[in-house]
Design an enzyme around this catalytic site. Sequence first.
Site, PDB file in Angstrom:
ATOM      1  N   GLN A  98      12.522   1.073  14.820  1.00 21.05           N
ATOM      2  CA  GLN A  98      12.755  -0.081  13.940  1.00 21.05           C
ATOM      3  C   GLN A  98      14.175  -0.037  13.356  1.00 21.05           C
ATOM      4  O   GLN A  98      14.894  -1.035  13.362  1.00 21.05           O
ATOM      5  CB  GLN A  98      11.708  -0.063  12.831  1.00 21.05           C
ATOM      6  CG  GLN A  98      11.944  -1.060  11.717  1.00 21.05           C
ATOM      7  CD  GLN A  98      10.733  -1.165  10.809  1.00 21.05           C
ATOM      8  OE1 GLN A  98       9.745  -1.788  11.149  1.00 21.05           O
ATOM      9  NE2 GLN A  98      10.793  -0.550   9.649  1.00 21.05           N
ATOM     10  N   SER A 140       1.771   7.527   5.808  1.00 18.78           N
ATOM     11  CA  SER A 140       1.656   6.181   6.368  1.00 18.78           C
ATOM     12  C   SER A 140       0.534   5.457   5.644  1.00 18.78           C
ATOM     13  O   SER A 140      -0.482   6.074   5.299  1.00 18.78           O
ATOM     14  CB  SER A 140       1.319   6.266   7.862  1.00 18.78           C
ATOM     15  OG  SER A 140       0.848   5.016   8.331  1.00 18.78           O
ATOM     16  N   TYR A 166       0.869  -1.181   0.000  1.00 17.92           N
ATOM     17  CA  TYR A 166       0.000   0.000   0.000  1.00 17.92           C
ATOM     18  C   TYR A 166       0.910   1.236   0.000  1.00 17.92           C
ATOM     19  O   TYR A 166       0.887   2.081   0.876  1.00 17.92           O
ATOM     20  CB  TYR A 166      -0.968   0.016   1.189  1.00 17.92           C
ATOM     21  CG  TYR A 166      -2.192   0.848   0.887  1.00 17.92           C
ATOM     22  CD1 TYR A 166      -3.119   0.414  -0.073  1.00 17.92           C
ATOM     23  CD2 TYR A 166      -2.410   2.071   1.502  1.00 17.92           C
ATOM     24  CE1 TYR A 166      -4.232   1.191  -0.383  1.00 17.92           C
ATOM     25  CE2 TYR A 166      -3.518   2.849   1.189  1.00 17.92           C
ATOM     26  CZ  TYR A 166      -4.415   2.405   0.250  1.00 17.92           C
ATOM     27  OH  TYR A 166      -5.504   3.168  -0.066  1.00 17.92           O
ATOM     28  N   LEU A 167       1.699   1.295  -1.058  1.00 19.70           N
ATOM     29  CA  LEU A 167       2.845   2.204  -1.111  1.00 19.70           C
ATOM     30  C   LEU A 167       2.450   3.674  -1.245  1.00 19.70           C
ATOM     31  O   LEU A 167       1.418   3.998  -1.823  1.00 19.70           O
ATOM     32  CB  LEU A 167       3.749   1.806  -2.287  1.00 19.70           C
ATOM     33  CG  LEU A 167       4.253   0.354  -2.260  1.00 19.70           C
ATOM     34  CD1 LEU A 167       5.106   0.080  -3.489  1.00 19.70           C
ATOM     35  CD2 LEU A 167       5.029   0.056  -0.985  1.00 19.70           C
ATOM     36  N   LYS A 210      10.822   7.340   9.814  1.00 22.95           N
ATOM     37  CA  LYS A 210       9.516   7.403  10.485  1.00 22.95           C
ATOM     38  C   LYS A 210       9.424   6.326  11.569  1.00 22.95           C
ATOM     39  O   LYS A 210       8.867   6.544  12.630  1.00 22.95           O
ATOM     40  CB  LYS A 210       8.377   7.225   9.488  1.00 22.95           C
ATOM     41  CG  LYS A 210       7.027   7.339  10.203  1.00 22.95           C
ATOM     42  CD  LYS A 210       5.894   7.394   9.253  1.00 22.95           C
ATOM     43  CE  LYS A 210       5.193   6.119   9.036  1.00 22.95           C
ATOM     44  NZ  LYS A 210       4.551   5.449  10.102  1.00 22.95           N
ATOM     45  N   ASP A 211       9.967   5.149  11.252  1.00 21.72           N
ATOM     46  CA  ASP A 211       9.998   4.059  12.231  1.00 21.72           C
ATOM     47  C   ASP A 211      11.395   4.023  12.846  1.00 21.72           C
ATOM     48  O   ASP A 211      12.155   3.072  12.652  1.00 21.72           O
ATOM     49  CB  ASP A 211       9.657   2.746  11.529  1.00 21.72           C
ATOM     50  CG  ASP A 211       8.281   2.790  10.912  1.00 21.72           C
ATOM     51  OD1 ASP A 211       7.311   2.420  11.574  1.00 21.72           O
ATOM     52  OD2 ASP A 211       8.158   3.238   9.748  1.00 21.72           O
ATOM     53  N   GLN A 243       4.306  -9.459  13.413  1.00 23.04           N
ATOM     54  CA  GLN A 243       4.540  -8.160  14.061  1.00 23.04           C
ATOM     55  C   GLN A 243       3.242  -7.469  14.471  1.00 23.04           C
ATOM     56  O   GLN A 243       3.265  -6.352  14.968  1.00 23.04           O
ATOM     57  CB  GLN A 243       5.389  -7.244  13.175  1.00 23.04           C
ATOM     58  CG  GLN A 243       4.701  -6.699  11.934  1.00 23.04           C
ATOM     59  CD  GLN A 243       5.679  -5.970  11.042  1.00 23.04           C
ATOM     60  OE1 GLN A 243       6.594  -6.574  10.484  1.00 23.04           O
ATOM     61  NE2 GLN A 243       5.518  -4.658  10.912  1.00 23.04           N
ATOM     62  N   GLY A 271       6.651   7.970   0.753  1.00 25.06           N
ATOM     63  CA  GLY A 271       7.684   7.603   1.732  1.00 25.06           C
ATOM     64  C   GLY A 271       8.412   6.334   1.285  1.00 25.06           C
ATOM     65  O   GLY A 271       9.651   6.274   1.276  1.00 25.06           O
ATOM     66  N   HIS A 272       7.634   5.327   0.885  1.00 21.93           N
ATOM     67  CA  HIS A 272       8.242   4.086   0.383  1.00 21.93           C
ATOM     68  C   HIS A 272       9.055   4.377  -0.894  1.00 21.93           C
ATOM     69  O   HIS A 272      10.153   3.856  -1.081  1.00 21.93           O
ATOM     70  CB  HIS A 272       7.162   3.059   0.013  1.00 21.93           C
ATOM     71  CG  HIS A 272       6.305   2.603   1.149  1.00 21.93           C
ATOM     72  ND1 HIS A 272       4.978   2.935   1.258  1.00 21.93           N
ATOM     73  CD2 HIS A 272       6.567   1.810   2.218  1.00 21.93           C
ATOM     74  CE1 HIS A 272       4.455   2.369   2.335  1.00 21.93           C
ATOM     75  NE2 HIS A 272       5.401   1.681   2.947  1.00 21.93           N
TER      76      HIS A 272
HETATM   77  P1  AMP Z   1       5.814  -0.227   6.022  1.00 19.78           P
HETATM   78  O1  AMP Z   1       5.273  -0.612   4.682  1.00 19.78           O
HETATM   79  O2  AMP Z   1       4.928   0.698   6.797  1.00 19.78           O
HETATM   80  O3  AMP Z   1       6.325  -1.402   6.812  1.00 19.78           O
HETATM   81  O4  AMP Z   1       7.104   0.653   5.732  1.00 19.78           O
HETATM   82  C1  AMP Z   1       8.155   0.167   4.928  1.00 19.78           C
HETATM   83  C2  AMP Z   1       9.327   1.103   5.033  1.00 19.78           C
HETATM   84  O5  AMP Z   1       8.931   2.403   4.602  1.00 19.78           O
HETATM   85  C3  AMP Z   1       9.834   1.254   6.470  1.00 19.78           C
HETATM   86  O6  AMP Z   1      11.250   1.299   6.458  1.00 19.78           O
HETATM   87  C4  AMP Z   1       9.248   2.576   6.887  1.00 19.78           C
HETATM   88  O7  AMP Z   1       9.994   3.239   7.884  1.00 19.78           O
HETATM   89  C5  AMP Z   1       9.294   3.350   5.576  1.00 19.78           C
HETATM   90  N1  AMP Z   1       8.332   4.455   5.625  1.00 19.78           N
HETATM   91  C6  AMP Z   1       7.001   4.374   5.876  1.00 19.78           C
HETATM   92  N2  AMP Z   1       6.455   5.616   5.904  1.00 19.78           N
HETATM   93  C7  AMP Z   1       7.472   6.480   5.679  1.00 19.78           C
HETATM   94  C8  AMP Z   1       7.569   7.910   5.591  1.00 19.78           C
HETATM   95  N3  AMP Z   1       6.501   8.690   5.752  1.00 19.78           N
HETATM   96  N4  AMP Z   1       8.765   8.451   5.336  1.00 19.78           N
HETATM   97  C9  AMP Z   1       9.868   7.666   5.194  1.00 19.78           C
HETATM   98  N5  AMP Z   1       9.845   6.327   5.256  1.00 19.78           N
HETATM   99  C10 AMP Z   1       8.673   5.739   5.498  1.00 19.78           C
END
Ligand code: AMP
Length: 285
Positions: A155, A187, A34-35, A151-152, A63, A38-39
């Site tokens: 993590q 997000s 669900y990109l 953001k994480d 998780q 940020g991704h």
């Molecule tokens: P997720 O799909 O939420 O697990 O995120 C995958 C990767 O994208 C992780 O490394 C997150 O930290 C990064 N990520 C998610 N949202 C953002 C954002 N707003 N800015 C930068 N990186 C992000």
Amino acid sequence: MKIKTIQTIDELRRELNEYKRKNQTIGFVPTMGYLHQGHLNLVTESKKENDITVVSIFVNPTQFGPHEDFDSYPREPQRDSKMLEDLGVEIIFYPSKTEIYPEGYSTYVEVEKLEDALCGKSRKGHFRGVATVVLKLFNIVAPDRAYFGQKDAQQVIIIKKMVADLNHEVIIRTVPIARDEDGLALSSRNVYLSTTERTAASSMPRALQAAKKKIEAGLRNTDIITGMIRDEISKNPMVKIDYVDALTLNRLEKVKEIDLNNTVVAAAVWVGKTRLIDNFILGEI
Ligand code: AMP
């Protein structure tokens, strides 16, 4: 070039071995799909530094807690695939749950202490699931570099510690937080928010931003700083605070005074049924 979507570990390894034989470098971006931009920023960084980029899309069940949003987590693989193809990504790894956790699966990674702070307090077992799946993905892809979002922040800190402690060779890169115009960090979960919730949610980045300005102006006391953030967020009754903390970046420990080279100021809030996180860092992760 058309993007390749690969669902099995065997096939992915076979495919990647072709690139490795030619000494091509592999950048890896693990995601839950669900990109959003940020991704895509992580992907762009990977494209800059590596010959090929692999993006995994896997909503990792280990998780999520029993009452969390695993089932309702947004999934749109076709749309994701198109976005990644447009960016020139070579491979999507899109495994099934049983490909990653076959019947009888029983090995988990714990990164002690670091997993107990911040989000680990209210999401018991979350980082055990994250560390486990990320290490498995590193072992499957064997990338030269892997890309994570600030953001994480917790993590990234945990993954870096795991990689150091377990002597993995992958290089971890951290990419800054991508935000919407109202300041809210992008997000996949923002899709859950109604219009009024969305407006309420933007109080978190505003409060963090105001605190950062105070630090830049010379304020150092962590209790005062986190108190200010709490007060600012609490002005909005729709937003319930999970935590606001100022910790050291390297150990995630509480300190009285902000260290300008080693601090993460992080917050998590509930807006209705949606849990959102945000942070700023002083120093580098
Ligand atoms: P997720 O799909 O939420 O697990 O995120 C995958 C990767 O994208 C992780 O490394 C997150 O930290 C990064 N990520 C998610 N949202 C953002 C954002 N707003 N800015 C930068 N990186 C992000």
